[in-house]
Design a protein around this motif. Structure first.
Motif, PDB file in Angstrom:
ATOM      1  N   VAL A   1      -0.983   5.789   4.918  1.00  0.00           N
ATOM      2  CA  VAL A   1      -0.098   6.893   4.529  1.00  0.00           C
ATOM      3  C   VAL A   1      -0.823   7.735   3.492  1.00  0.00           C
ATOM      4  O   VAL A   1      -1.230   7.237   2.444  1.00  0.00           O
ATOM      5  CB  VAL A   1       1.235   6.370   3.948  1.00  0.00           C
ATOM      6  CG1 VAL A   1       2.110   7.541   3.501  1.00  0.00           C
ATOM      7  CG2 VAL A   1       1.968   5.522   4.980  1.00  0.00           C
ATOM      8  N   THR A   2      -1.023   9.012   3.789  1.00  0.00           N
ATOM      9  CA  THR A   2      -1.703   9.916   2.865  1.00  0.00           C
ATOM     10  C   THR A   2      -0.673  10.715   2.085  1.00  0.00           C
ATOM     11  O   THR A   2       0.513  10.768   2.444  1.00  0.00           O
ATOM     12  CB  THR A   2      -2.633  10.884   3.617  1.00  0.00           C
ATOM     13  OG1 THR A   2      -1.825  11.704   4.481  1.00  0.00           O
ATOM     14  CG2 THR A   2      -3.656  10.129   4.451  1.00  0.00           C
ATOM     15  N   LEU A   3      -1.136  11.359   1.023  1.00  0.00           N
ATOM     16  CA  LEU A   3      -0.253  12.210   0.209  1.00  0.00           C
ATOM     17  C   LEU A   3       0.332  13.330   1.061  1.00  0.00           C
ATOM     18  O   LEU A   3       1.500  13.672   0.955  1.00  0.00           O
ATOM     19  CB  LEU A   3      -1.047  12.787  -0.955  1.00  0.00           C
ATOM     20  CG  LEU A   3      -0.286  13.663  -1.952  1.00  0.00           C
ATOM     21  CD1 LEU A   3       0.797  12.828  -2.652  1.00  0.00           C
ATOM     22  CD2 LEU A   3      -1.230  14.257  -2.991  1.00  0.00           C
TER      23      LEU A   3
ATOM     24  N   MET B   1       4.360  13.943   1.686  1.00  0.00           N
ATOM     25  CA  MET B   1       4.985  15.205   1.293  1.00  0.00           C
ATOM     26  C   MET B   1       5.683  15.860   2.489  1.00  0.00           C
ATOM     27  O   MET B   1       6.747  16.469   2.365  1.00  0.00           O
ATOM     28  CB  MET B   1       3.927  16.157   0.709  1.00  0.00           C
ATOM     29  CG  MET B   1       3.436  15.727  -0.671  1.00  0.00           C
ATOM     30  SD  MET B   1       2.164  16.830  -1.301  1.00  0.00           S
ATOM     31  CE  MET B   1       3.125  18.283  -1.658  1.00  0.00           C
ATOM     32  N   ALA B   2       5.078  15.684   3.673  1.00  0.00           N
ATOM     33  CA  ALA B   2       5.645  16.288   4.878  1.00  0.00           C
ATOM     34  C   ALA B   2       6.965  15.629   5.260  1.00  0.00           C
ATOM     35  O   ALA B   2       7.836  16.263   5.882  1.00  0.00           O
ATOM     36  CB  ALA B   2       4.648  16.162   6.031  1.00  0.00           C
ATOM     37  N   GLN B   3       7.109  14.358   4.889  1.00  0.00           N
ATOM     38  CA  GLN B   3       8.323  13.627   5.252  1.00  0.00           C
ATOM     39  C   GLN B   3       9.495  13.966   4.326  1.00  0.00           C
ATOM     40  O   GLN B   3      10.625  13.615   4.615  1.00  0.00           O
ATOM     41  CB  GLN B   3       8.051  12.121   5.210  1.00  0.00           C
ATOM     42  CG  GLN B   3       7.151  11.662   6.358  1.00  0.00           C
ATOM     43  CD  GLN B   3       6.716  10.220   6.205  1.00  0.00           C
ATOM     44  OE1 GLN B   3       7.018   9.575   5.197  1.00  0.00           O
ATOM     45  NE2 GLN B   3       6.004   9.712   7.200  1.00  0.00           N
TER      46      GLN B   3
ATOM     47  N   ALA C   1      -1.890   5.002   0.808  1.00  0.00           N
ATOM     48  CA  ALA C   1      -1.066   3.792   0.768  1.00  0.00           C
ATOM     49  C   ALA C   1      -1.291   2.999   2.054  1.00  0.00           C
ATOM     50  O   ALA C   1      -1.354   3.573   3.150  1.00  0.00           O
ATOM     51  CB  ALA C   1       0.408   4.155   0.632  1.00  0.00           C
ATOM     52  N   VAL C   2      -1.459   1.696   1.896  1.00  0.00           N
ATOM     53  CA  VAL C   2      -1.600   0.782   3.029  1.00  0.00           C
ATOM     54  C   VAL C   2      -0.581  -0.342   2.849  1.00  0.00           C
ATOM     55  O   VAL C   2      -0.616  -1.055   1.843  1.00  0.00           O
ATOM     56  CB  VAL C   2      -3.027   0.191   3.115  1.00  0.00           C
ATOM     57  CG1 VAL C   2      -3.106  -0.862   4.220  1.00  0.00           C
ATOM     58  CG2 VAL C   2      -4.055   1.288   3.361  1.00  0.00           C
ATOM     59  N   GLU C   3       0.320  -0.449   3.807  1.00  0.00           N
ATOM     60  CA  GLU C   3       1.371  -1.488   3.763  1.00  0.00           C
ATOM     61  C   GLU C   3       2.124  -1.464   2.427  1.00  0.00           C
ATOM     62  O   GLU C   3       2.436  -2.499   1.843  1.00  0.00           O
ATOM     63  CB  GLU C   3       0.763  -2.872   4.033  1.00  0.00           C
ATOM     64  CG  GLU C   3       0.160  -2.974   5.427  1.00  0.00           C
ATOM     65  CD  GLU C   3      -0.580  -4.275   5.678  1.00  0.00           C
ATOM     66  OE1 GLU C   3      -0.484  -5.193   4.831  1.00  0.00           O
ATOM     67  OE2 GLU C   3      -1.260  -4.378   6.709  1.00  0.00           O
ATOM     68  N   GLY C   4       2.352  -0.250   1.938  1.00  0.00           N
ATOM     69  CA  GLY C   4       3.112  -0.078   0.705  1.00  0.00           C
ATOM     70  C   GLY C   4       2.317  -0.236  -0.569  1.00  0.00           C
ATOM     71  O   GLY C   4       2.881  -0.186  -1.671  1.00  0.00           O
ATOM     72  N   HIS C   5       0.994  -0.393  -0.455  1.00  0.00           N
ATOM     73  CA  HIS C   5       0.145  -0.578  -1.640  1.00  0.00           C
ATOM     74  C   HIS C   5      -0.812   0.602  -1.776  1.00  0.00           C
ATOM     75  O   HIS C   5      -1.441   1.033  -0.793  1.00  0.00           O
ATOM     76  CB  HIS C   5      -0.654  -1.876  -1.532  1.00  0.00           C
ATOM     77  CG  HIS C   5       0.216  -3.100  -1.465  1.00  0.00           C
ATOM     78  ND1 HIS C   5       0.657  -3.760  -2.586  1.00  0.00           N
ATOM     79  CD2 HIS C   5       0.733  -3.766  -0.397  1.00  0.00           C
ATOM     80  CE1 HIS C   5       1.408  -4.786  -2.227  1.00  0.00           C
ATOM     81  NE2 HIS C   5       1.472  -4.817  -0.899  1.00  0.00           N
ATOM     82  N   ILE C   6      -0.946   1.120  -2.979  1.00  0.00           N
ATOM     83  CA  ILE C   6      -1.869   2.234  -3.250  1.00  0.00           C
ATOM     84  C   ILE C   6      -3.310   1.714  -3.220  1.00  0.00           C
ATOM     85  O   ILE C   6      -3.632   0.671  -3.784  1.00  0.00           O
ATOM     86  CB  ILE C   6      -1.577   2.870  -4.627  1.00  0.00           C
ATOM     87  CG1 ILE C   6      -0.141   3.418  -4.660  1.00  0.00           C
ATOM     88  CG2 ILE C   6      -2.585   3.982  -4.945  1.00  0.00           C
ATOM     89  CD1 ILE C   6       0.122   4.516  -3.649  1.00  0.00           C
TER      90      ILE C   6
END
Length: 283
Positions: free
Chosen positions: A274-276, A280-282, A204-209
């Motif tokens: 943002v990676t998967l 998941m860690a968050q 994800a970049v700036e909320g976009h996949i």
């Protein structure tokens, strides 16, 4: 570097009143000191190419070709060492390399009594020593080395810069530990139109996949971007999903209007990926 449409139009308007020479490029840098030199150079080249396309036909009429050829012959007869073709190209506001092509083709047509192949013409433009006339070979060489927007030398430089930015993007992806499939691997699998990199795991970049990334070592103006959308980006979107285009030398910010549909524009490698694994860690 992102420019507003108004900023871009101001630069394009300035370029419409100067000749496409290295001196004009210096004036451009002086006129717009706050803009990056690489961005200005890319816009300079693109605007000149648009101008050449608009006037291309008038330089290729039978009458124009014969006029240019006869002026070349008369010019070198008076002084074979003078840059006859280069000066002629500047006088009629045409790219020196394209003027060289016209005269070379006309010369070979007369010599061989047949229309020369494009392959032969391209080979001689790349290596003027193949031209069976020393004076014309020197004239063609002068044109290619003094043309800052067209010709084999410029093509070689553009190819090298494009490759350099693809290598840079690959290194950045590896640094971020992102798994990807490169364009050459995709072509080996039989794909025809492919982006430079497909991410094996979307980010994800700036909320976009993002599923894919395309590198463009140029400035994204309206005409080039619309052509890329039609010929490349929407095809990638149809086949691989939403993606990211990096215009390394900037773009007109109003063109970044397809984010919700799945095509994101940036002028650098994104820092907020943002990676998967991160998401998941968050949780």
């Amino acid at each position: 570097m992102k420019l507003s449409k108004a900023q871009y139009d101001e630069i394009a308007q300035f370029l419409g009143h100067v000749q496409p020479t290295r001196q004009s490029l210096r004036k451009l840098k002086e006129k717009f000191p706050s803009q990056s030199q690489s961005t200005l150079l890319s816009i300079f080249s693109q605007e000149y190419q648009k101008q050449i396309k608009r006037t291309h036909a008038k330089h290729h009429t039978a009458e124009a070709i014969e006029t240019y050829y006869q002026r070349y012959l008369n010019g070198v007869m008076k002084n074979a060492a003078a840059p006859v073709l280069l000066e002629l190209a500047n006088e009629v506001d045409f790219a020196p390399s394209l003027m060289a092509r016209i005269v070379l083709e006309r010369f070979l047509q007369e010599k061989e009594q047949a229309i020369p192949s494009k392959t032969l013409i391209n080979s001689m433009l790349r290596d003027p020593s193949q031209i069976p006339d020393g004076v014309l070979a020197n004239q063609v060489y002068q044109c290619t080395v003094n043309d800052c927007c067209y010709g084999p030398l410029v093509d070689c430089i553009k190819h090298a810069i494009g490759h350099e930015h693809e290598v840079l993007l690959r290194e950045m992806l590896l640094e971020k530990n992102l798994s990807f499939i490169a364009e050459d691997q995709l072509r080996a699998k039989g794909y025809d139109k492919t982006p430079d990199f497909i991410l094996e795991v979307p980010v994800a970049v700036e909320g976009h996949i993002i599923h894919w990334i395309e590198s463009k070592a140029s400035f994204g103006d309206e005409s080039s971007h619309q052509a890329y959308l039609q010929d490349q980006f929407w095809s990638y979107w149809n086949r691989f999903g939403p993606g990211l285009v990096i215009y390394w030398y900037g773009f007109i910010e109003e063109l970044d209007c397809h984010r919700e549909r799945g095509i994101l524009l940036k002028d650098c490698f994104p820092t907020d990926i943002v990676t998967l694994r991160h998401s998941m860690a968050q949780r």
